[in-house]
Design a protein around this motif. Structure first.
Motif, mmCIF file in Angstrom:
data_model
loop_
_atom_site.group_PDB
_atom_site.id
_atom_site.type_symbol
_atom_site.label_atom_id
_atom_site.label_comp_id
_atom_site.label_asym_id
_atom_site.label_seq_id
_atom_site.Cartn_x
_atom_site.Cartn_y
_atom_site.Cartn_z
ATOM 1 N N LYS A 15 47.882 35.556 -37.602
ATOM 2 C CA LYS A 15 48.813 36.299 -38.451
ATOM 3 C C LYS A 15 49.856 35.422 -39.136
ATOM 4 O O LYS A 15 50.518 35.857 -40.076
ATOM 5 C CB LYS A 15 49.524 37.383 -37.641
ATOM 6 C CG LYS A 15 50.425 36.861 -36.536
ATOM 7 C CD LYS A 15 51.014 38.020 -35.735
ATOM 8 C CE LYS A 15 51.973 37.522 -34.667
ATOM 9 N NZ LYS A 15 53.196 36.940 -35.252
ATOM 10 N N ASP A 16 49.984 34.161 -38.683
ATOM 11 C CA ASP A 16 51.019 33.291 -39.233
ATOM 12 C C ASP A 16 50.491 32.134 -40.073
ATOM 13 O O ASP A 16 51.176 31.672 -40.985
ATOM 14 C CB ASP A 16 51.871 32.711 -38.099
ATOM 15 C CG ASP A 16 52.612 33.791 -37.331
ATOM 16 O OD1 ASP A 16 53.153 34.703 -37.987
ATOM 17 O OD2 ASP A 16 52.640 33.709 -36.086
ATOM 18 N N LYS A 17 49.275 31.689 -39.785
ATOM 19 C CA LYS A 17 48.810 30.473 -40.450
ATOM 20 C C LYS A 17 47.302 30.374 -40.438
ATOM 21 O O LYS A 17 46.608 31.106 -39.717
ATOM 22 C CB LYS A 17 49.414 29.240 -39.771
ATOM 23 C CG LYS A 17 48.987 29.092 -38.311
ATOM 24 C CD LYS A 17 49.721 27.945 -37.620
ATOM 25 C CE LYS A 17 49.313 27.856 -36.143
ATOM 26 N NZ LYS A 17 50.021 26.770 -35.445
ATOM 27 N N ARG A 52 51.237 31.287 -43.791
ATOM 28 C CA ARG A 52 51.118 32.583 -44.460
ATOM 29 C C ARG A 52 52.406 32.913 -45.194
ATOM 30 O O ARG A 52 53.498 32.799 -44.645
ATOM 31 C CB ARG A 52 50.813 33.676 -43.438
ATOM 32 C CG ARG A 52 50.615 35.052 -44.061
ATOM 33 C CD ARG A 52 50.172 36.044 -43.008
ATOM 34 N NE ARG A 52 50.058 37.395 -43.558
ATOM 35 C CZ ARG A 52 49.645 38.447 -42.866
ATOM 36 N NH1 ARG A 52 49.311 38.297 -41.586
ATOM 37 N NH2 ARG A 52 49.578 39.624 -43.426
ATOM 38 N N CYS A 53 52.256 33.340 -46.449
ATOM 39 C CA CYS A 53 53.406 33.697 -47.284
ATOM 40 C C CYS A 53 53.003 34.823 -48.223
ATOM 41 O O CYS A 53 52.079 34.668 -49.025
ATOM 42 C CB CYS A 53 53.880 32.474 -48.074
ATOM 43 S SG CYS A 53 55.276 32.790 -49.180
#
Length: 373
Positions: free
Chosen positions: A327-329, A345-346
Motif C-alpha cells: 500500500k505504500d511502495k 506511492r503518491c
C-alpha cells in the motif's frame, strides 16, 4: 391504492392512457369470465337475425340465442365498469360489446393504415435493436420485451429461436466470446428466453468482478501501424518535477513529453498518441533520457503534450527483475533479491524520481538487445 394489486373479479379501469396495457389486461379478464364471452366481444353476432337480416322477436329465441344475448350484456356491462366517465361517454350508446370494443380500438390504435405504419416502425426498431454498452442484461431484456410485446399487440410475432438469435446479435463486442460459446454449446432451438437471460446474467457478474479487480488508474497502449494509443486518468494535481516517472503495467513503451530531459533525440514522424479525453499528441522523436550516461533510459518516445513520464512494469519483469507492491511502495529487486530501486506511492500512483537513483548506485537503466527497463 395505485401501488397495490387489483381485484381479480373487477375489470381494470381505463382512463384514456396506456391503451395497449389495458387492452391485454381486459382480454385476460374476459378469458376468466364464462366461456364464449370474449368470442362475443371479438366476433359480435349477439342479436339473433332471420334470413333477411331482421331481428327475431325475443319470444322466438332459442336457448342458445338467449345465452349469447346474456353474454353480450355481461361483456357490455364489464366494459362500462372498466371505463372512466370520459371514456364511457364515447361508447355508452352502443348495444353491442363488439361495437364498443372496436370503437375504443379505432380511437387509440388508429385505422388499418396507422396500425401498418406503427408495425413498420416497431419492426425496424426490432431489427436495429442493440444493447447499450453501459446497460445491464436486465435493462436490455426489458427494452427488448417491450418491443416484442408491442409488436404482438399489432399482430406481429417472432418465434423463440428468432428472438434468441436477435438478442445474441445485439450484445456488445466484449460479449463476443460468450456468444460464440453459447452458440457452440447450447441448442438454441430448445433454449428458452428465460434460460438465455440467466446465462447472460451469470456472465455479466463475471465481467463485473473482472472490472473490479482492475486498477482505478488505467493506462493502456496499443501499437499498430506506428499509431500509439494511451488511455490515461488525468489527475487535477500535476507534478512540476519533470524527473518523476510513474510505473504502470498497462503500457509497453517508455514515453515523456519533456524535451529537456533528453540526452539525445532523433526525429521520428508518422505516429501519434490519443489520450483518454480524446486529445492527441504527436510523436516527435525517440532517444535517451537521463541524468548522465550512467543513469539513463534508452528508446524513449518524445510525445508532444504528454504530461506524465511513463515506465513499463512489463519491461522490468521481462528483463528478469521482480516487482512487488504494497500500500505504500513498489519494490524492484534484482534476481539475487537485492533491491534495485523503490517507487513510493503518491496520489494512487507509484513514482520514482530519476535523479534520486544516483543514491542507489543504479547503472542498469540502459537497453539490452532492444529490451529496456
Amino acid at each position: 391504492m395505485e401501488n397495490e394489486g387489483q381485484a381479480v373479479n373487477r375489470p381494470p379501469l381505463f382512463r384514456g392512457t396506456k391503451y395497449e396495457y389495458w387492452k391485454q389486461r381486459m382480454i385476460a379478464f374476459f378469458d376468466a369470465c364464462p366461456i364464449d364471452m370474449w368470442d362475443v366481444v371479438e366476433q359480435g353476432n349477439y342479436f339473433p337475425l332471420d334470413q333477411v337480416g331482421n331481428e327475431i322477436p325475443k319470444v322466438q329465441w332459442s336457448e342458445e340465442q338467449k345465452q349469447r344475448f346474456v353474454l353480450n350484456s355481461k361483456a357490455r356491462n364489464a366494459l362500462m365498469c372498466a371505463l372512466s366517465e370520459e371514456e364511457y361517454t364515447k361508447v355508452h350508446n352502443f348495444r353491442s360489446a363488439k361495437h364498443m370494443w372496436d370503437t375504443l380500438a379505432l380511437t387509440y390504435e388508429g385505422s388499418l393504415d396507422v396500425k401498418r405504419y406503427k408495425l413498420s416502425l416497431l419492426a425496424r426498431k426490432y431489427e436495429l435493436f442493440e444493447m447499450e454498452e453501459s446497460a445491464s442484461i436486465e435493462t436490455m431484456f426489458g427494452r427488448f420485451q417491450t418491443i416484442v410485446n408491442k409488436l404482438s399487440f399489432l399482430g406481429r410475432t417472432y418465434d423463440n429461436f428468432h428472438n434468441i438469435d436477435k438478442l445474441l446479435r445485439s450484445l456488445p463486442r466484449k460479449w463476443r466470446p460468450q456468444v460464440t460459446s453459447l452458440r457452440a454449446s447450447k441448442n438454441l432451438e430448445k433454449l428458452s428466453l428465460e434460460e438465455l437471460i440467466e446465462l447472460l446474467k451469470v456472465h455479466e457478474l463475471e465481467l463485473q468482478q473482472d472490472d473490479a479487480r482492475r486498477k482505478q488508474k488505467s493506462i493502456a497502449l496499443n501499437v499498430q501501424n506506428t499509431t500509439y494509443i494511451i488511455l490515461l486518468q488525468i489527475y487535477s494535481t500535476r507534478t512540476k518535477n519533470v524527473q518523476s516517472w510513474y510505473l504502470d503495467s498497462g503500457y509497453s513503451l517508455h514515453m515523456t513529453g519533456e524535451r529537456s530531459m533528453f540526452l539525445d533525440l532523433k526525429s521520428k514522424k508518422g505516429g501519434q498518441v490519443t489520450f483518454g479525453g480524446g486529445q492527441k499528441g504527436l510523436i516527435m522523436g525517440i532517444g535517451k533520457i537521463g541524468i548522465n550516461s550512467t543513469i539513463s533510459i534508452d528508446n524513449v518516445l518524445y510525445v508532444k503534450g504528454l504530461t506524465h513520464n511513463l515506465r513499463s512494469i512489463c519491461q522490468l519483469c521481462d528483463s528478469g527483475y521482480e516487482v512487488s507492491f504494497n500500500k505504500d511502495k513498489c519494490t524492484i529487486s534484482q534476481p539475487d533479491s537485492s533491491i534495485l530501486f523503490i517507487a513510493n506511492r503518491c496520489n494512487n500512483l507509484y513514482k520514482t524520481i530519476l535523479n534520486e537513483l544516483e543514491n542507489h548506485n543504479v547503472d542498469c537503466l540502459v537497453s539490452y538487445e532492444n529490451q529496456w527497463i
